[in-house]
Write a protein that holds these residues in place. Structure first.
Motif, PDB file in Angstrom:
ATOM      1  N   GLY A  53       0.899  -1.228   0.012  1.00  0.00           N
ATOM      2  CA  GLY A  53       0.013  -0.206  -0.212  1.00  0.00           C
ATOM      3  C   GLY A  53       0.926   1.405  -0.027  1.00  0.00           C
ATOM      4  O   GLY A  53       2.097   1.432   0.609  1.00  0.00           O
ATOM      5  N   HIS A  54       0.445   2.315  -0.703  1.00  0.00           N
ATOM      6  CA  HIS A  54       0.995   3.665  -0.678  1.00  0.00           C
ATOM      7  C   HIS A  54      -0.027   4.849  -0.875  1.00  0.00           C
ATOM      8  O   HIS A  54      -0.824   4.319  -1.895  1.00  0.00           O
ATOM      9  CB  HIS A  54       1.978   3.762  -1.711  1.00  0.00           C
ATOM     10  CG  HIS A  54       3.193   4.994  -1.488  1.00  0.00           C
ATOM     11  ND1 HIS A  54       2.636   6.220  -1.545  1.00  0.00           N
ATOM     12  CD2 HIS A  54       4.186   4.909  -1.157  1.00  0.00           C
ATOM     13  CE1 HIS A  54       3.569   7.012  -1.397  1.00  0.00           C
ATOM     14  NE2 HIS A  54       4.718   6.324  -1.273  1.00  0.00           N
ATOM     15  N   ARG A  55      -0.477   5.585  -0.157  1.00  0.00           N
ATOM     16  CA  ARG A  55      -1.526   6.376  -0.394  1.00  0.00           C
ATOM     17  C   ARG A  55      -1.140   7.326  -1.703  1.00  0.00           C
ATOM     18  O   ARG A  55       0.063   7.631  -1.891  1.00  0.00           O
ATOM     19  CB  ARG A  55      -1.641   7.598   0.889  1.00  0.00           C
ATOM     20  CG  ARG A  55      -0.363   8.472   0.962  1.00  0.00           C
ATOM     21  CD  ARG A  55      -0.225   9.044   2.469  1.00  0.00           C
ATOM     22  NE  ARG A  55       0.223   8.301   3.281  1.00  0.00           N
ATOM     23  CZ  ARG A  55       0.605   8.655   4.574  1.00  0.00           C
ATOM     24  NH1 ARG A  55       0.086   9.747   5.151  1.00  0.00           N
ATOM     25  NH2 ARG A  55       1.247   7.477   5.397  1.00  0.00           N
ATOM     26  N   GLY A  56      -2.308   7.698  -2.555  1.00  0.00           N
ATOM     27  CA  GLY A  56      -1.952   8.321  -3.817  1.00  0.00           C
ATOM     28  C   GLY A  56      -1.680   9.888  -3.616  1.00  0.00           C
ATOM     29  O   GLY A  56      -2.042  10.281  -2.577  1.00  0.00           O
TER      30      GLY A  56
ATOM     31  N   LEU B  74       8.772   1.505  -5.005  1.00  0.00           N
ATOM     32  CA  LEU B  74       7.611   1.839  -4.002  1.00  0.00           C
ATOM     33  C   LEU B  74       7.767   3.499  -4.073  1.00  0.00           C
ATOM     34  O   LEU B  74       6.747   4.212  -3.759  1.00  0.00           O
ATOM     35  CB  LEU B  74       7.404   1.159  -2.824  1.00  0.00           C
ATOM     36  CG  LEU B  74       6.430   1.500  -1.944  1.00  0.00           C
ATOM     37  CD1 LEU B  74       5.090   1.087  -2.650  1.00  0.00           C
ATOM     38  CD2 LEU B  74       6.221   0.637  -0.689  1.00  0.00           C
ATOM     39  N   ALA B  75       8.802   3.830  -3.554  1.00  0.00           N
ATOM     40  CA  ALA B  75       9.221   5.416  -3.338  1.00  0.00           C
ATOM     41  C   ALA B  75       8.718   6.097  -4.525  1.00  0.00           C
ATOM     42  O   ALA B  75       8.156   7.384  -4.404  1.00  0.00           O
ATOM     43  CB  ALA B  75      10.400   5.360  -2.677  1.00  0.00           C
ATOM     44  N   VAL B  76       9.285   5.856  -5.795  1.00  0.00           N
ATOM     45  CA  VAL B  76       9.019   6.582  -6.901  1.00  0.00           C
ATOM     46  C   VAL B  76       7.710   6.519  -7.340  1.00  0.00           C
ATOM     47  O   VAL B  76       6.865   7.355  -7.971  1.00  0.00           O
ATOM     48  CB  VAL B  76      10.248   6.422  -7.696  1.00  0.00           C
ATOM     49  CG1 VAL B  76      11.508   6.665  -7.360  1.00  0.00           C
ATOM     50  CG2 VAL B  76       9.941   5.052  -8.534  1.00  0.00           C
ATOM     51  N   ALA B  77       6.950   5.329  -7.233  1.00  0.00           N
ATOM     52  CA  ALA B  77       5.847   4.859  -7.775  1.00  0.00           C
ATOM     53  C   ALA B  77       4.589   5.823  -7.149  1.00  0.00           C
ATOM     54  O   ALA B  77       3.736   6.330  -7.702  1.00  0.00           O
ATOM     55  CB  ALA B  77       5.272   3.576  -7.698  1.00  0.00           C
TER      56      ALA B  77
ATOM     57  N   LEU C 121      14.497   3.916 -15.650  1.00  0.00           N
ATOM     58  CA  LEU C 121      13.175   3.064 -15.617  1.00  0.00           C
ATOM     59  C   LEU C 121      12.526   3.888 -14.366  1.00  0.00           C
ATOM     60  O   LEU C 121      11.036   4.088 -14.562  1.00  0.00           O
ATOM     61  CB  LEU C 121      13.486   1.671 -15.543  1.00  0.00           C
ATOM     62  CG  LEU C 121      12.299   0.857 -15.620  1.00  0.00           C
ATOM     63  CD1 LEU C 121      12.196  -0.609 -16.045  1.00  0.00           C
ATOM     64  CD2 LEU C 121      11.415   0.843 -14.015  1.00  0.00           C
ATOM     65  N   LEU C 122      13.084   3.690 -13.323  1.00  0.00           N
ATOM     66  CA  LEU C 122      12.447   4.287 -12.091  1.00  0.00           C
ATOM     67  C   LEU C 122      12.066   6.122 -12.136  1.00  0.00           C
ATOM     68  O   LEU C 122      11.271   6.474 -11.878  1.00  0.00           O
ATOM     69  CB  LEU C 122      13.289   4.428 -10.963  1.00  0.00           C
ATOM     70  CG  LEU C 122      13.698   2.814 -10.496  1.00  0.00           C
ATOM     71  CD1 LEU C 122      14.745   2.833  -9.070  1.00  0.00           C
ATOM     72  CD2 LEU C 122      12.361   2.197 -10.059  1.00  0.00           C
ATOM     73  N   ALA C 123      12.851   6.595 -13.058  1.00  0.00           N
ATOM     74  CA  ALA C 123      12.718   8.050 -13.178  1.00  0.00           C
ATOM     75  C   ALA C 123      11.532   8.205 -14.110  1.00  0.00           C
ATOM     76  O   ALA C 123      10.782   9.268 -13.711  1.00  0.00           O
ATOM     77  CB  ALA C 123      13.967   8.721 -14.106  1.00  0.00           C
ATOM     78  N   HIS C 124      11.238   7.224 -14.916  1.00  0.00           N
ATOM     79  CA  HIS C 124      10.113   7.537 -15.891  1.00  0.00           C
ATOM     80  C   HIS C 124       8.936   7.242 -15.108  1.00  0.00           C
ATOM     81  O   HIS C 124       7.991   7.781 -15.038  1.00  0.00           O
ATOM     82  CB  HIS C 124      10.277   6.660 -17.032  1.00  0.00           C
ATOM     83  CG  HIS C 124       9.162   6.408 -17.875  1.00  0.00           C
ATOM     84  ND1 HIS C 124       8.645   7.446 -18.938  1.00  0.00           N
ATOM     85  CD2 HIS C 124       8.079   5.464 -17.929  1.00  0.00           C
ATOM     86  CE1 HIS C 124       7.607   7.055 -19.472  1.00  0.00           C
ATOM     87  NE2 HIS C 124       7.162   5.937 -18.921  1.00  0.00           N
ATOM     88  N   ILE C 125       8.857   5.920 -14.063  1.00  0.00           N
ATOM     89  CA  ILE C 125       7.798   5.943 -13.403  1.00  0.00           C
ATOM     90  C   ILE C 125       7.710   6.742 -12.226  1.00  0.00           C
ATOM     91  O   ILE C 125       6.469   7.328 -12.133  1.00  0.00           O
ATOM     92  CB  ILE C 125       7.869   4.647 -12.366  1.00  0.00           C
ATOM     93  CG1 ILE C 125       8.136   3.378 -13.676  1.00  0.00           C
ATOM     94  CG2 ILE C 125       6.992   4.281 -11.570  1.00  0.00           C
ATOM     95  CD1 ILE C 125       8.686   1.851 -12.821  1.00  0.00           C
TER      96      ILE C 125
ATOM     97  N   ALA D  30       0.256   6.917 -11.694  1.00  0.00           N
ATOM     98  CA  ALA D  30       0.127   5.639 -11.968  1.00  0.00           C
ATOM     99  C   ALA D  30      -1.016   5.297 -10.748  1.00  0.00           C
ATOM    100  O   ALA D  30      -0.951   5.844  -9.848  1.00  0.00           O
ATOM    101  CB  ALA D  30       1.170   4.747 -11.810  1.00  0.00           C
ATOM    102  N   SER D  31      -1.947   4.364 -11.049  1.00  0.00           N
ATOM    103  CA  SER D  31      -2.725   3.910  -9.979  1.00  0.00           C
ATOM    104  C   SER D  31      -2.273   2.673  -9.296  1.00  0.00           C
ATOM    105  O   SER D  31      -2.342   2.342  -8.328  1.00  0.00           O
ATOM    106  CB  SER D  31      -4.196   3.563 -10.896  1.00  0.00           C
ATOM    107  OG  SER D  31      -5.185   4.701 -11.336  1.00  0.00           O
ATOM    108  N   ALA D  32      -1.530   1.889 -10.095  1.00  0.00           N
ATOM    109  CA  ALA D  32      -0.986   0.611  -9.738  1.00  0.00           C
ATOM    110  C   ALA D  32       0.405   0.412 -10.447  1.00  0.00           C
ATOM    111  O   ALA D  32       0.179   1.007 -11.727  1.00  0.00           O
ATOM    112  CB  ALA D  32      -1.766  -0.269  -9.380  1.00  0.00           C
ATOM    113  N   VAL D  33       1.258  -0.192 -10.027  1.00  0.00           N
ATOM    114  CA  VAL D  33       2.309  -0.752 -10.481  1.00  0.00           C
ATOM    115  C   VAL D  33       2.388  -2.340 -10.345  1.00  0.00           C
ATOM    116  O   VAL D  33       2.155  -2.864  -9.406  1.00  0.00           O
ATOM    117  CB  VAL D  33       3.881  -0.078 -10.351  1.00  0.00           C
ATOM    118  CG1 VAL D  33       4.877  -0.846 -10.928  1.00  0.00           C
ATOM    119  CG2 VAL D  33       3.890   1.352 -10.519  1.00  0.00           C
ATOM    120  N   VAL D  34       2.889  -3.063 -11.358  1.00  0.00           N
ATOM    121  CA  VAL D  34       2.792  -4.410 -11.207  1.00  0.00           C
ATOM    122  C   VAL D  34       4.156  -5.151 -11.783  1.00  0.00           C
ATOM    123  O   VAL D  34       4.731  -4.647 -12.686  1.00  0.00           O
ATOM    124  CB  VAL D  34       1.666  -5.168 -12.321  1.00  0.00           C
ATOM    125  CG1 VAL D  34       1.826  -6.777 -12.436  1.00  0.00           C
ATOM    126  CG2 VAL D  34       0.499  -4.688 -12.133  1.00  0.00           C
TER     127      VAL D  34
END
Length: 246
Positions: free
Chosen positions: A118-121, A212-215, A181-185, A190-194
């Motif tokens: 979980g991570h608050r949006g 999780l930190a960047v998403a 890749l992480l910089a792009h995310i 995003a609503s979710a990352v898989v």
């Protein structure tokens, strides 16, 4: 599916996502609240100040206040989880741990098909579903999950990869390095990352922690129990619930 979070605000984001995609979920539900060790260490130091989400510098809460908040979070997490399980007519379990969310979550994920972190949006509007593509076409579980998730949420699916990969998804954006890749995310709403931690390209707990930190949104992890651990270990707290149905 096991839902892991460090506080109820983060857990609530994951629980809301799980509720919206209940139609594509199978099996039982688990909840894991991880009390981050750094939090208790900070509040035990006298005169400490912390920065709130609004940027205000305030005096850190007392250890008793923190314990009260943690117990409140645990009750809210447990009650919401049990309500979701009741609506799905499935069994549920709930436990608490001390330590690190990623390490504790991956350790607890043994026997679970998905670990939902979980991570608050931070965005008011629904964002895309982001799939970090596994390296080969033989590893497609994450691909199918991401497709089903995007369809259930009625949002676009974008696929990113680390270098050239063999994937059933034709439209994807390759990146030369993990940092790119992480910089792009980080720039993506995003609503979710898989991703599949066993299949790759990300394999370690540290890589998952950075993701999780960047998403800044819930992250669905397949193969979480096969992730490569960091040096730090978590301490187990006996389960709050016996895992029975409410």
């Amino acid at each position: 599916m096991l839902i892991g979070a460090g506080c109820f605000a983060d857990a609530q984001a994951a629980l809301q996502l799980a509720e919206r995609i209940a139609g594509i979920l199978a099996g039982d539900l688990g909840g894991l609240l991880v009390e981050e060790t750094i939090v208790t260490e900070v509040v035990d130091l006298p005169g400490q100040r912390v920065v709130t989400s609004s940027g205000t510098l305030v005096v850190a809460p007392s250890p008793q206040q923190v314990r009260t908040l943690i117990e409140s979070d645990a009750r809210a997490f447990r009650d919401t989880l049990s309500g979701l399980a009741q609506s799905k007519a499935c069994k549920w379990s709930f436990e608490r741990r001390h330590g690190d969310l990623i390490g504790g979550g991956c350790a607890a994920a043994v026997g679970w098909d998905i670990l939902l972190l979980g991570h608050r949006g931070t965005h008011r509007q629904d964002g895309k579903v982001v799939l970090i593509a596994p390296p080969t076409v033989a590893q497609q579980s994450a691909v199918e999950l991401a497709k089903d998730l995007a369809e259930a949420l009625h949002v676009d699916l974008i696929v990113v990869s680390l270098g050239a990969v063999e994937t059933a998804v034709q439209q994807r954006e390759p990146f030369a390095s993990e940092a790119d890749l992480l910089a792009h995310i980080n720039r993506t709403n995003a609503s979710a990352v898989v991703l599949d931690l066993a299949a790759g390209p990300l394999h370690t707990h540290d890589q998952l922690r950075h993701l999780l930190a960047v998403a800044r949104c819930p992250v669905l992890v397949l193969g979480a129990a096969q992730g490569e651990p960091s040096i730090a270990h978590t301490t187990h707290i006996p389960p709050v619930s016996d895992g029975s149905e409410p």
